[in-house]
Design a protein around this motif. Structure first.
Motif, short mmCIF file in Angstrom:
data_model
loop_
_atom_site.label_atom_id
_atom_site.label_comp_id
_atom_site.label_asym_id
_atom_site.label_seq_id
_atom_site.Cartn_x
_atom_site.Cartn_y
_atom_site.Cartn_z
N LEU A 94 22.91 31.24 40.35
CA LEU A 94 23.74 31.09 39.15
C LEU A 94 25.19 30.84 39.53
CD1 LEU A 94 22.18 33.95 37.02
CD2 LEU A 94 21.65 31.52 36.97
N GLY A 95 25.97 30.34 38.60
CA GLY A 95 27.35 29.97 38.86
C GLY A 95 28.37 31.05 38.63
N ASP A 96 27.96 32.27 38.27
CA ASP A 96 28.95 33.30 37.96
C ASP A 96 29.37 34.11 39.18
OD1 ASP A 96 26.57 34.62 38.29
OD2 ASP A 96 26.77 35.88 36.55
N GLY A 97 28.90 33.79 40.35
CA GLY A 97 29.32 34.48 41.56
C GLY A 97 28.42 35.65 41.90
N SER A 98 28.59 36.14 43.10
CA SER A 98 27.80 37.25 43.58
C SER A 98 28.49 37.84 44.79
CB SER A 98 26.40 36.75 43.96
OG SER A 98 25.64 37.81 44.50
N ILE A 99 28.31 39.11 45.02
CA ILE A 99 28.87 39.77 46.20
C ILE A 99 27.75 40.52 46.89
CG2 ILE A 99 30.40 41.59 47.04
CD1 ILE A 99 32.30 40.94 44.79
N GLN A 100 27.63 40.28 48.18
CA GLN A 100 26.74 41.08 49.01
C GLN A 100 27.62 41.61 50.13
OE1 GLN A 100 23.35 39.00 50.54
NE2 GLN A 100 22.57 40.78 51.58
N SER A 101 27.73 42.93 50.24
CA SER A 101 28.68 43.53 51.16
C SER A 101 28.22 44.93 51.55
CB SER A 101 30.05 43.60 50.49
OG SER A 101 31.01 44.10 51.36
N THR A 102 28.89 45.46 52.56
CA THR A 102 28.66 46.86 52.93
C THR A 102 29.62 47.74 52.14
OG1 THR A 102 30.30 46.85 54.71
CG2 THR A 102 28.04 46.16 55.28
N ALA A 103 29.32 49.01 52.06
CA ALA A 103 30.22 49.95 51.39
C ALA A 103 31.57 50.00 52.10
CB ALA A 103 29.58 51.34 51.35
N ALA A 104 31.57 49.94 53.43
CA ALA A 104 32.82 49.98 54.19
C ALA A 104 33.69 48.76 53.88
CB ALA A 104 32.53 50.07 55.69
N ASP A 105 33.07 47.57 53.81
CA ASP A 105 33.84 46.37 53.49
C ASP A 105 34.37 46.41 52.06
OD1 ASP A 105 33.56 45.33 56.02
OD2 ASP A 105 31.97 43.93 55.48
N MET A 106 33.59 46.92 51.11
CA MET A 106 34.07 47.03 49.74
C MET A 106 35.22 48.04 49.64
SD MET A 106 32.65 44.75 47.96
CE MET A 106 33.25 45.20 46.35
N ALA A 107 35.15 49.11 50.43
CA ALA A 107 36.25 50.08 50.46
C ALA A 107 37.51 49.44 51.01
CB ALA A 107 35.86 51.30 51.28
N ALA A 108 37.39 48.61 52.05
CA ALA A 108 38.54 47.90 52.61
C ALA A 108 39.14 46.95 51.58
CB ALA A 108 38.14 47.14 53.87
N TYR A 109 38.28 46.27 50.81
CA TYR A 109 38.73 45.37 49.76
C TYR A 109 39.49 46.15 48.69
CZ TYR A 109 38.33 42.05 45.86
OH TYR A 109 38.58 41.22 44.80
N MET A 110 38.97 47.29 48.29
CA MET A 110 39.65 48.11 47.28
C MET A 110 41.00 48.61 47.79
SD MET A 110 37.91 48.00 44.57
CE MET A 110 38.92 49.17 43.71
N ARG A 111 41.07 48.99 49.07
CA ARG A 111 42.36 49.42 49.63
C ARG A 111 43.37 48.28 49.58
NH1 ARG A 111 38.96 52.27 53.13
NH2 ARG A 111 39.06 50.64 54.71
N MET A 112 42.93 47.05 49.91
CA MET A 112 43.81 45.90 49.86
C MET A 112 44.32 45.67 48.43
SD MET A 112 44.04 42.43 48.89
CE MET A 112 42.34 41.98 48.57
N LEU A 113 43.43 45.79 47.43
CA LEU A 113 43.86 45.63 46.04
C LEU A 113 44.85 46.71 45.64
CD1 LEU A 113 40.52 44.70 44.24
CD2 LEU A 113 42.44 43.19 44.77
N MET A 114 44.59 47.95 46.03
CA MET A 114 45.48 49.05 45.68
C MET A 114 46.84 48.92 46.36
SD MET A 114 42.58 52.05 45.65
CE MET A 114 43.71 53.37 45.80
N LYS A 115 46.89 48.24 47.50
CA LYS A 115 48.15 48.02 48.22
C LYS A 115 48.76 46.65 47.92
CE LYS A 115 47.08 51.00 52.13
NZ LYS A 115 46.93 51.03 53.59
N ARG A 116 48.29 45.99 46.87
CA ARG A 116 48.83 44.71 46.40
C ARG A 116 48.82 43.63 47.48
NH1 ARG A 116 51.11 44.08 41.81
NH2 ARG A 116 52.54 42.51 42.61
N GLY A 117 47.71 43.53 48.23
CA GLY A 117 47.55 42.45 49.20
C GLY A 117 47.83 42.82 50.64
#
Length: 75
Positions: free
Chosen positions: A5-28
């Motif tokens: 489908l065209g709406d996107g998808s994420i396949q990731s580990t919990a550790a990588d998603m936590a790193a992504y959330m930290r980056m968002l919380m630190k504004r990049g």
């Protein structure tokens, strides 16, 4: 994992998603350097279209859903 489908998808580990959330919380900011510039972060976290009223807004930045409810912001 395949996704047709065209709406996107994420396949990731919990550790990588936590790193992504930290980056968002630190504004990049990443663990050792900036991953996303301040200007780019502002572009994808600022709603460019959507709807709002006195208490709540829902919008979409460049690739990111952005909303607020009673003074609290959400990505």
């Amino acid at each position: 994992m395949e996704y047709g489908l065209g709406d996107g998808s994420i396949q990731s580990t919990a550790a990588d998603m936590a790193a992504y959330m930290r980056m968002l919380m630190k504004r990049g900011q990443g663990p050792s350097s900036r991953i996303v510039s301040e200007a780019a972060f502002d572009l994808f976290t600022t709603p460019h279209f959507g709807e709002s009223n006195e208490k709540r807004s829902v919008g979409y930045g460049y690739g990111m859903g952005v909303s607020s409810n009673e003074g609290h912001s959400y990505l």
